[in-house]
Structure formats: structure tokens, C-alpha cells
Design a protein around this motif. Structure first.
Motif, PDB file in Angstrom:
ATOM      1  N   ILE A   1       0.858  -1.181   0.000  1.00 56.02           N
ATOM      2  CA  ILE A   1       0.000   0.000   0.000  1.00 56.02           C
ATOM      3  C   ILE A   1       0.897   1.235   0.000  1.00 56.02           C
ATOM      4  O   ILE A   1       1.800   1.353   0.844  1.00 56.02           O
TER       5      ILE A   1
ATOM      6  N   PHE B   1       1.174   5.409   0.323  1.00 57.56           N
ATOM      7  CA  PHE B   1       0.430   6.556   0.840  1.00 57.56           C
ATOM      8  C   PHE B   1       1.362   7.736   1.066  1.00 57.56           C
ATOM      9  O   PHE B   1       2.572   7.586   1.208  1.00 57.56           O
TER      10      PHE B   1
ATOM     11  N   ILE C   1      -6.155   0.133   5.157  1.00 50.48           N
ATOM     12  CA  ILE C   1      -6.489   1.473   4.646  1.00 50.48           C
ATOM     13  C   ILE C   1      -7.414   2.192   5.620  1.00 50.48           C
ATOM     14  O   ILE C   1      -7.282   3.400   5.850  1.00 50.48           O
TER      15      ILE C   1
ATOM     16  N   GLU D   1      -6.233  -5.584   2.967  1.00 49.12           N
ATOM     17  CA  GLU D   1      -5.907  -4.242   2.483  1.00 49.12           C
ATOM     18  C   GLU D   1      -6.927  -3.212   2.959  1.00 49.12           C
ATOM     19  O   GLU D   1      -6.556  -2.114   3.379  1.00 49.12           O
TER      20      GLU D   1
ATOM     21  N   LEU E   1      -5.246   3.550   8.325  1.00 51.70           N
ATOM     22  CA  LEU E   1      -4.511   4.730   7.841  1.00 51.70           C
ATOM     23  C   LEU E   1      -5.408   5.965   7.823  1.00 51.70           C
ATOM     24  O   LEU E   1      -4.967   7.060   8.168  1.00 51.70           O
ATOM     25  N   ASN E   2      -6.657   5.797   7.453  1.00 48.25           N
ATOM     26  CA  ASN E   2      -7.576   6.933   7.373  1.00 48.25           C
ATOM     27  C   ASN E   2      -8.013   7.445   8.744  1.00 48.25           C
ATOM     28  O   ASN E   2      -8.489   8.574   8.851  1.00 48.25           O
TER      29      ASN E   2
ATOM     30  N   THR F   1      -2.881   0.387  -4.054  1.00 49.68           N
ATOM     31  CA  THR F   1      -2.344  -0.891  -3.616  1.00 49.68           C
ATOM     32  C   THR F   1      -1.845  -1.661  -4.832  1.00 49.68           C
ATOM     33  O   THR F   1      -2.282  -1.421  -5.957  1.00 49.68           O
TER      34      THR F   1
ATOM     35  N   HIS G   1      -2.909  10.267   3.022  1.00 53.18           N
ATOM     36  CA  HIS G   1      -3.641  10.138   1.767  1.00 53.18           C
ATOM     37  C   HIS G   1      -3.175   8.854   1.080  1.00 53.18           C
ATOM     38  O   HIS G   1      -2.029   8.758   0.650  1.00 53.18           O
ATOM     39  N   THR G   2      -4.054   7.872   0.975  1.00 48.20           N
ATOM     40  CA  THR G   2      -3.712   6.595   0.361  1.00 48.20           C
ATOM     41  C   THR G   2      -3.676   6.756  -1.152  1.00 48.20           C
ATOM     42  O   THR G   2      -4.625   7.252  -1.756  1.00 48.20           O
TER      43      THR G   2
END
Length: 121
Positions: A18, A20, A86, A82, A89-90, A107, A103-104
Motif C-alpha cells: 500500500i 500513501f 487502509i 488491504e 490509515l484513514n 495498492t 492520503h492513500t
């Protein structure tokens, strides 16, 4: 002398990468990124589910910017997790009393594809 046998590809764990961007008001070291990623992962899913995700930070590249600190990062997780990663991360918004935005980008199954697509390395 005993030769070590490696696992055949069919028995190896499948992984996803991933990419980002991380924006911060203060400078962050690679070790600190690892720490707050793991802390948020454990706080969100608990220790057992976090160990299944198998998070690993592959690369961190700092981008020069006058207003804020920007980093391009690649993490590795187990295939099928995944969306969970994510989501974690958010949910990250603060680190050490400063605002952080993640900000992703996307992937992929290989680092090379992410590098070609987003110029990360």
C-alpha cells in the motif's frame, strides 16, 4: 553441512503493498511512523487481528516542502486485509499534539508497480 530449504511459492504468505502520502506539521522519524501505525492498528482491531494483518513498513521517503513535512511511504500487509489497513490509515489524525493527514495512493502486488505508478523510490 545442512542446506536450508526455502518454502515453495504456493506455501508462502501472499502480500500486498500500500502506497500513501503522509503530511505532518512536525518532522517524523521512520521509527515513529512504525510506532503510531502499530498503535492505531492495535487500538482499532486488537492484538490478535493486528497480528493477522502482518504490517511491515517498507520505505519512507521525505519530500522537501516549505510549508509542511511530507513523506511517501510503502507498507506491506497480508493479502485480503488491504481494506482493514487502509481504514486504519484513514483514522490517523494526530501524532504528538500535531495534525497528521494520510492520503492513500493505491495498492499493488509488487513494489515495482507502485514505484512506476506513483514514483515512490
Amino acid at each position: 553441512m545442512i542446506k536450508l530449504k526455502i518454502l515453495p511459492p504456493t506455501l508462502r504468505e501472499k502480500k500486498r503493498y500500500i502506497a500513501f502520502n503522509l503530511y505532518s506539521e512536525c518532522k517524523i522519524k521512520k521509527d515513529e511512523i512504525i510506532t503510531f501505525l502499530w498503535n492505531n492498528l492495535i487500538n482499532t482491531y486488537g492484538e490478535i487481528e493486528s497480528s493477522k494483518i502482518n504490517l511491515w513498513l517498507i520505505n519512507v521517503k521525505q519530500i522537501k516542502n516549505s510549508k509542511r513535512f511530507q513523506y511517501k511511504c510503502i507498507i506491506k500487509c497480508r493479502r485480503g486485509y488491504e481494506k482493514e489497513m487502509i481504514l486504519v490509515l484513514n483514522t490517523i489524525t494526530r501524532y504528538k499534539h500535531s495534525r497528521v493527514v494520510i492520503h492513500t495512493l493505491g495498492t499493488s502486488g509488487t513494489i515495482k508497480t507502485l514505484d512506476n505508478k506513483y514514483d515512490l523510490l
